[in-house]
Enzyme design. Sequence first.
Site, PDB file in Angstrom:
ATOM      1  N   GLU A 197      30.104  -1.139 -21.604  1.00 24.55           N
ATOM      2  CA  GLU A 197      29.316  -2.316 -21.269  1.00 24.55           C
ATOM      3  C   GLU A 197      28.094  -2.406 -22.184  1.00 24.55           C
ATOM      4  O   GLU A 197      27.336  -1.453 -22.302  1.00 24.55           O
ATOM      5  CB  GLU A 197      28.868  -2.212 -19.812  1.00 24.55           C
ATOM      6  CG  GLU A 197      27.853  -3.235 -19.362  1.00 24.55           C
ATOM      7  CD  GLU A 197      28.430  -4.615 -19.238  1.00 24.55           C
ATOM      8  OE1 GLU A 197      28.368  -5.345 -20.260  1.00 24.55           O
ATOM      9  OE2 GLU A 197      28.917  -4.964 -18.146  1.00 24.55           O
ATOM     10  N   HIS A 199      26.214  -5.448 -21.962  1.00 26.87           N
ATOM     11  CA  HIS A 199      25.396  -6.420 -21.236  1.00 26.87           C
ATOM     12  C   HIS A 199      24.871  -7.545 -22.130  1.00 26.87           C
ATOM     13  O   HIS A 199      23.805  -8.108 -21.882  1.00 26.87           O
ATOM     14  CB  HIS A 199      24.228  -5.721 -20.526  1.00 26.87           C
ATOM     15  CG  HIS A 199      24.613  -5.089 -19.229  1.00 26.87           C
ATOM     16  ND1 HIS A 199      24.496  -3.736 -18.988  1.00 26.87           N
ATOM     17  CD2 HIS A 199      25.140  -5.626 -18.102  1.00 26.87           C
ATOM     18  CE1 HIS A 199      24.923  -3.458 -17.764  1.00 26.87           C
ATOM     19  NE2 HIS A 199      25.315  -4.585 -17.207  1.00 26.87           N
ATOM     20  N   GLU A 223      32.377  -4.649 -23.757  1.00 32.64           N
ATOM     21  CA  GLU A 223      32.024  -5.881 -23.061  1.00 32.64           C
ATOM     22  C   GLU A 223      30.727  -6.476 -23.590  1.00 32.64           C
ATOM     23  O   GLU A 223      29.721  -5.774 -23.719  1.00 32.64           O
ATOM     24  CB  GLU A 223      31.892  -5.615 -21.564  1.00 32.64           C
ATOM     25  CG  GLU A 223      31.547  -6.863 -20.774  1.00 32.64           C
ATOM     26  CD  GLU A 223      31.663  -6.662 -19.284  1.00 32.64           C
ATOM     27  OE1 GLU A 223      31.004  -7.411 -18.542  1.00 32.64           O
ATOM     28  OE2 GLU A 223      32.415  -5.755 -18.853  1.00 32.64           O
ATOM     29  N   GLU A 249      31.530 -13.498 -18.325  1.00 33.87           N
ATOM     30  CA  GLU A 249      30.976 -13.581 -16.975  1.00 33.87           C
ATOM     31  C   GLU A 249      29.944 -14.689 -16.827  1.00 33.87           C
ATOM     32  O   GLU A 249      29.640 -15.116 -15.720  1.00 33.87           O
ATOM     33  CB  GLU A 249      30.365 -12.245 -16.562  1.00 33.87           C
ATOM     34  CG  GLU A 249      29.125 -11.849 -17.323  1.00 33.87           C
ATOM     35  CD  GLU A 249      28.643 -10.458 -16.932  1.00 33.87           C
ATOM     36  OE1 GLU A 249      27.654 -10.376 -16.183  1.00 33.87           O
ATOM     37  OE2 GLU A 249      29.262  -9.474 -17.372  1.00 33.87           O
ATOM     38  N   HIS A 299      35.193 -10.992 -13.814  1.00 32.08           N
ATOM     39  CA  HIS A 299      33.926 -10.372 -13.437  1.00 32.08           C
ATOM     40  C   HIS A 299      33.824 -10.426 -11.922  1.00 32.08           C
ATOM     41  O   HIS A 299      34.081 -11.451 -11.306  1.00 32.08           O
ATOM     42  CB  HIS A 299      32.773 -11.137 -14.085  1.00 32.08           C
ATOM     43  CG  HIS A 299      31.429 -10.543 -13.812  1.00 32.08           C
ATOM     44  ND1 HIS A 299      30.514 -11.137 -12.974  1.00 32.08           N
ATOM     45  CD2 HIS A 299      30.846  -9.403 -14.266  1.00 32.08           C
ATOM     46  CE1 HIS A 299      29.410 -10.404 -12.929  1.00 32.08           C
ATOM     47  NE2 HIS A 299      29.584  -9.347 -13.702  1.00 32.08           N
TER      48      HIS A 299
END
Length: 393
Positions: A197, A199, A223, A249, A299
């Site tokens: 991840e 973010h 991600e 997401e 998500h």
Amino acid sequence: MKIQDIEPIVLTSKEKGGATWASSAILVKVTTTNGIVGYGEAVPTLRIVSVYNAIKQVAKGYIGKEAEEVEKNYHEWYKQDFYLSRSFESATATSAIDIALWDILGKELGSPIYKLLGGKFREQVKVYANGWYSDCVTPQDFVMKAKEVTKMGYKALKFDPFGQYYDWIDEKGLREAEERVKAVREALGDDVEIMIEHHGRFNANSAIDIAKRIAKYNPLFVEEPVHHEDIEGYKKYRTSTSVRVALGERLVSLKEAMFYIDNRLADVLQPDLTNVGGVTIARKVAALAEANDVEIAFHNAFGPIQNAVTLQLSSVIPNLLILESFYDFFPQWKRDLVYGETPIEGGYAKVPEKSGIGINVNEKLIEQLKAEPIPLDVVEEPVWVVKNTWRGY
């Protein structure tokens, strides 16, 4: 059967869970003229007050409409709200109401909504664990908790190894991140899938440097390696790396999703039912992705209503890769809201079979946890970070 009432409900508890956003939930309760009740869920994050108020405004466009006309109702609101495709608050409010209407439709027909969407493609949904690594800083911290997760039966897990770095990362940060990823991969072996991840917080150059360091550890995907809206950055990243990219997401409309698909910015798309447009739009996004050989990994981070409806949709699409799950890392009250009806067993979640989105809702607990919407405090560690990981070592 008309929509009689739409009520936004903010829930909170002293039990906070693995991240700031986990301490609250925003539900939407929709009631029809013949007494059927459906539940949806909206995104809380740092916008509890504005989302709560947006639900009250969006509700004005739905009350009095036919509850069964879910598709038409979405488009009627799209027509009314000039900024729906650019407003997160309107998008998540609309999504929550849409989910509740699908819940009502299933209850009216006495069927879980997966049957209304074409029937199950799979009996159970493979999930990956998220939210498990609170307080992890050193590689040893990550290894210890990762082993606990796999002992619970999970065969896949995701984590953010980047500490407090934002936008850019230096050699020290690269070294720390690689040491964390390497330690988890070596501890778990090659039979457990790991996902990294980011973010959505790095510029393209820094994200490319990261990819060069972690690609050797064979992540299932990375991600949001680059800021969500940085289209040119994603193009540069895609031509400079070989890792599989997942994102999505923050998508709030069908056409926005199509843009990312059409520009080949992702191998795996991660729409969120609570802000992309509920079941109505998420199923179309999945179909667009399928037609373009893009896999789906919804998500699924906020709460038990979102989790239940996302399991329903995950069960019916052919291009599902894997599903995110915070379920075992929710604060206990979120599991209690649905009487613990969607457990993870052996790294898989069974698709709930009750009518509507498939679960019962604990309305007594809702009354106990109901709270007025208030702004969250803003502290140094961002709300989107798993708790106490915004540090180096």
